[in-house]
Each structure stands twice: as structure tokens, then as C-alpha cells.
Enzyme design. Structure first.
Site, short mmCIF file in Angstrom:
data_model
loop_
_atom_site.label_atom_id
_atom_site.label_comp_id
_atom_site.label_asym_id
_atom_site.label_seq_id
_atom_site.Cartn_x
_atom_site.Cartn_y
_atom_site.Cartn_z
CE LYS A 84 -1.68 7.32 2.16
NZ LYS A 84 -1.79 8.61 2.88
CB SER A 117 -1.26 15.08 -0.61
OG SER A 117 -0.96 15.57 0.68
CD GLU A 135 0.24 -0.55 4.40
OE1 GLU A 135 0.13 -1.60 3.75
OE2 GLU A 135 0.39 0.57 3.87
C1 LIG Z 1 -0.66 9.32 3.33
C2 LIG Z 1 -0.64 10.74 3.02
C3 LIG Z 1 0.55 11.41 2.63
C4 LIG Z 1 1.89 10.75 2.61
O1 LIG Z 1 2.05 9.71 1.73
P1 LIG Z 1 2.91 9.80 0.40
O2 LIG Z 1 3.01 8.38 -0.04
O3 LIG Z 1 4.24 10.40 0.73
O4 LIG Z 1 2.16 10.64 -0.56
C5 LIG Z 1 0.48 12.75 2.29
N1 LIG Z 1 -0.69 13.42 2.35
C6 LIG Z 1 -1.84 12.83 2.71
C7 LIG Z 1 -3.09 13.63 2.75
C8 LIG Z 1 -1.86 11.46 3.06
O5 LIG Z 1 -3.02 10.89 3.43
#
Ligand SMILES: *Cc1c(COP(=O)(O)O)cnc(C)c1O
Length: 392
Positions: A85, A374, A107
Site C-alpha cells: 500500500k 502483498s 480511509e
Molecule cells: C489492502 C491489502 C490487500 C488488498 O488490496 P488490493 O487493493 O486488492 O491490493 C492485499 N494485501 C494486503 C497485505 C493488504 O494490506
């Protein structure tokens, strides 16, 4: 294609006043994304503050255990603050600085996006208001405290269910009042144009790095790229470099939660229907009368009833394939990766890992699967412990 649209999806459904401001924002973004000074600043912060490039890691142990294709992880969990993020938070805060804005409005659901944005606001000396549902504030005490330590104001939202979608509505309302001094930093590739395009641009660093790294390690393109889809930003970020490479299979993994019943999952591509929601047109989870349904997933970052418009478009065009993974499958992958590789994945990312494992099993050993990790799972440990207790 009409500007801001991906086929019939996307667009901007906001008041005339905000529409004007979003046009100005889009113009500035289109200018700055080609500006050498801006891009150099962005690159330097991404390198020195965030820790980019993040590694592409070959999972030797997991690959051996599964016995199929080679599994690689793109280590977005190693970013400062522990997830992807921060990529677009850095981009949007830099944009705010260049536009002379003094404040960021955002948000957050579980608090991951809130902490990332509060971190970057501290770096840039920007005021920061993070809108957060009262239910989430109660659940995510540590992240709330972190945001406050970083100097952000956490604004409680008690409307609706007091969760993420209500926080998005409240943040938009605040933005409509404060746009002269503030910029809205949305948490994913959702919302009205130009947000999906802007967030994708700042997240595209993931895919660009992967393309280079796979080339170095395997001397070819990956055969499969797998990423979880909540709103769709980490997946758009990694997909973006391969959209024109027909040989690369792109796979988005949604949260099937407890099952296919409305209210039990967050599988929007699978179960959603066309609607205008939160300023953009896309697939949205809704009942037969068009009421927005509650989304559900064990991973709070995937728990959102909408999905980025470009994903709906890639699905229609069959350029990307979307699958859904249940809570249980994601939990199993969480334990497997932790034990086998010494990497604790976020529950969101565990969905992608689960599908990556399932897929690798069916492929020959000359194939390469890249899974976007992610985020890291430290934030989920409490939940995992409580879950184990109830299971015992
Ligand atoms: C917020 C988040 C997501 C989901 O958000 P996307 O916009 O679909 O990438 C996925 N993995 C993590 C670790 C997150 O914090």
C-alpha cells in the site's frame, strides 16, 4: 476508449464541483507522471525510505514440497510498513506536495492503508485525517495507536455498520468539503477517475521490477502471475507490466470466505453485478433488489463489495482469469508458507499463495509461477491465535 473508462467500467459519478477538482487532479497527474524531477524524487523515496526494489524470491523448499512448477514470491511484504500500500501512498503524497496541498484525507478498514498513509504524511509533513469505522477502531487498536503516534487524526465513522465502506463514504464527504487544501488518497484501484489509473501507475513498480528480476533469474517471462484481489491494487500493480505479453497468464484470486452465498464471501468478479458505487461503475456484490451486500473474508483487506473497474474489464476480455479461494484454503497456505519458507504471509496474500500452490502442482518443472506476496502476516497473528483456540 473513453478517458477514465475500461470498456463499460470506470468513469466518474460525482458532483459537478468534485468533478472539476478531479479534472484538475488528473491534469496534474498526467503532467507529473512524465516529469523527470517528480519521477526522480519518487524513485529515491521508494529506494531509500521504502526499501525498493523488493526481492523476487525463489521458494526452493516449497517448490520441492509441491513438486511442480517453480514458485517465486515478489516480496512486497518487505516494504516499509509491511505491504504494497505504501507504493501509492508515497506517489499520492508527492503529488499533493507538488500541487501545494497541505493535507491528505484517507480511509482505512483494518488500518493497513491508514498506517501507510500516516507514515508517508509524517515523512512529508502533511496533515492527515484517516476515516475509520467505529467497529474497526475497536478491532484494530494497535494500528489506531500507530496512526496517532505518526501524527494522524483518526476520525471515527459510526454511520452504517461502522466498517470500511462507511469510512470510504465519510472520507469522500470530507474531501468534497476540503478539496482546496486536501487530496484524497484512496486505498485501492477503485473510486472515480482518475483514482484507479493513478493508483495503478504508482503500483506498477511491482510489475516492472518482477519483469526484470524474472529475466535475470530465469531468462524468460513468467508463465503465471498470481495475486490476490480486494479492490485490486497489488494485482493491477503486478499485472500491469505483462498486459501486452500474451504468453503470461494473469490470475486474480478473490476471497471465497465461507462459501458462495451472498454475504459469505468477497468474490466480486465471480458474484458481483454491474452498479455505480462510490463514484465508479463496476461489478459490485448486491442482492436482487440492488442493495449493496456485506462482503466477508477472513482477510480484512479483501473484505470489500466492489472491485477495481479495470479488473472487471480484464475479466470480460479474458485477459486475466479470476478464481476464488476459501478462508480454510488461505489459512492452510498461511501455515504452509510460514513453516516451509520462514515467511509469515498476510492473510490477504495467503489467498494468492494458496492458489499458487494449487496451480504449481498441475504444472511441469520448467514452468515459472510468480506469486505476489502483498504483505506480511504480523498483523494477523492475534487473529490466528484466537482462531486456533476456538478450533482446539
Ligand atoms: C489492502 C491489502 C490487500 C488488498 O488490496 P488490493 O487493493 O486488492 O491490493 C492485499 N494485501 C494486503 C497485505 C493488504 O494490506
Amino acid at each position: 476508449m473513453k478517458k477514465g473508462y475500461f470498456g463499460k467500467y470506470g468513469g466518474s459519478f460525482v458532483s459537478a464541483e468534485i468533478e472539476e477538482e478531479l479534472k484538475r487532479l488528473d491534469e496534474a497527474f498526467c503532467r507529473l507522471k512524465k516529469d523527470k524531477v517528480f519521477l526522480n524524487e519518487l524513485k529515491t523515496i521508494m529506494r531509500d525510505f521504502q526499501g525498493r526494489p523488493t526481492p523476487l524470491y525463489f521458494c526452493k523448499n516449497l517448490t520441492k514440497k509441491i513438486g511442480g512448477a517453480k514458485i517465486y514470491l515478489k516480496r512486497e511484504d518487505l516494504n516499509h510498513t509491511g505491504a504494497h500500500k505504501i507504493n501509492h501512498c508515497v506517489g499520492e503524497c508527492l503529488l499533493a506536495k507538488h500541487l501545494g496541498k497541505t493535507k491528505i484525507i484517507a480511509e482505512t478498514g483494518a488500518g493497513q492503508h491508514g498506517v501507510a498513509i500516516a507514515t508517508v504524511c509524517a515523512l512529508f509533513g502533511l496533515d492527515c485525517d484517516v476515516y475509520m469505522g467505529t467497529v474497526d477502531i475497536e478491532k484494530q487498536k494497535i494500528n489506531v495507536e500507530k496512526m496517532k503516534l505518526l501524527g494522524a487524526r483518526v476520525v471515527p465513522v459510526s454511520a452504517g455498520d461502522g466498517t470500511l465502506k462507511d469510512a470510504v463514504d465519510a472520507a469522500f464527504e470530507a474531501y468534497a468539503k476540503e478539496y482546496k487544501t486536501a487530496i484524497y488518497c484512496i486505498g485501492s484501484v477503485v473510486g472515480p477517475h482518475p483514482f484507479p489509473t493513478m493508483v495503478k501507475f504508482f503500483q506498477s513498480v511491482i510489475g516492472k521490477e518482477v519483469k526484470k528480476q524474472v529475466k535475470q533469474k530465469e531468462n524468460k517471462l513468467p508463465d503465471y502471475v498470481v495475486a490476490c484481489v480486494g479492490g485490486g491494487s497489488n494485482s493491477m500493480g503486478i499485472f500491469s507490466a505483462f498486459l501486452k505479453e500474451k504468453s503470461v497468464n494473469l490470475i486474480g484470486v478473490e476471497a471465497l470466505g465461507k462459501g458462495n452465498k451472498l454475504g459469505d464471501n468477497s468474490a466480486t468478479i465471480k458474484h458481483g453485478k454491474l452498479a455505480v458505487y462510490q463514484g465508479y461503475k463496476s461489478l459490485v456484490l448486491q442482492d436482487d433488489s440492488g442493495n449493496i451486500a456485506d462482503a466477508y473474508s477472513i482477510a480484512s483487506g479483501l473484505d470489500y463489495p466492489g472491485v477495481g473497474p479495470e479488473h472487471a474489464y480484464l475479466h470480460d476480455r479474458k485477459r486475466a482469469t479470476y478464481v476464488a479461494v476459501s478462508d480454510t484454503e488461505a489459512l492452510n497456505a498461511f501455515y504452509t508458507l510460514t513453516k516451509c519458507e520462514g515467511i509469515i504471509p498476510a492473510l490477504e496474500s495467503s489467498h494468492a499463495v494458496a492458489y499458487g500452490i494449487k496451480l504449481a502442482k498441475t504444472l511441469s518443472s520448467d514452468k515459472v509461477v510468480v506469486v505476489n506476496l502483498s504483505g506480511r502476516g504480523d498483523k494477523d497473528i492475534d487473529f490466528i491465535l484466537n482462531n486456533q483456540k476456538t478450533k482446539d
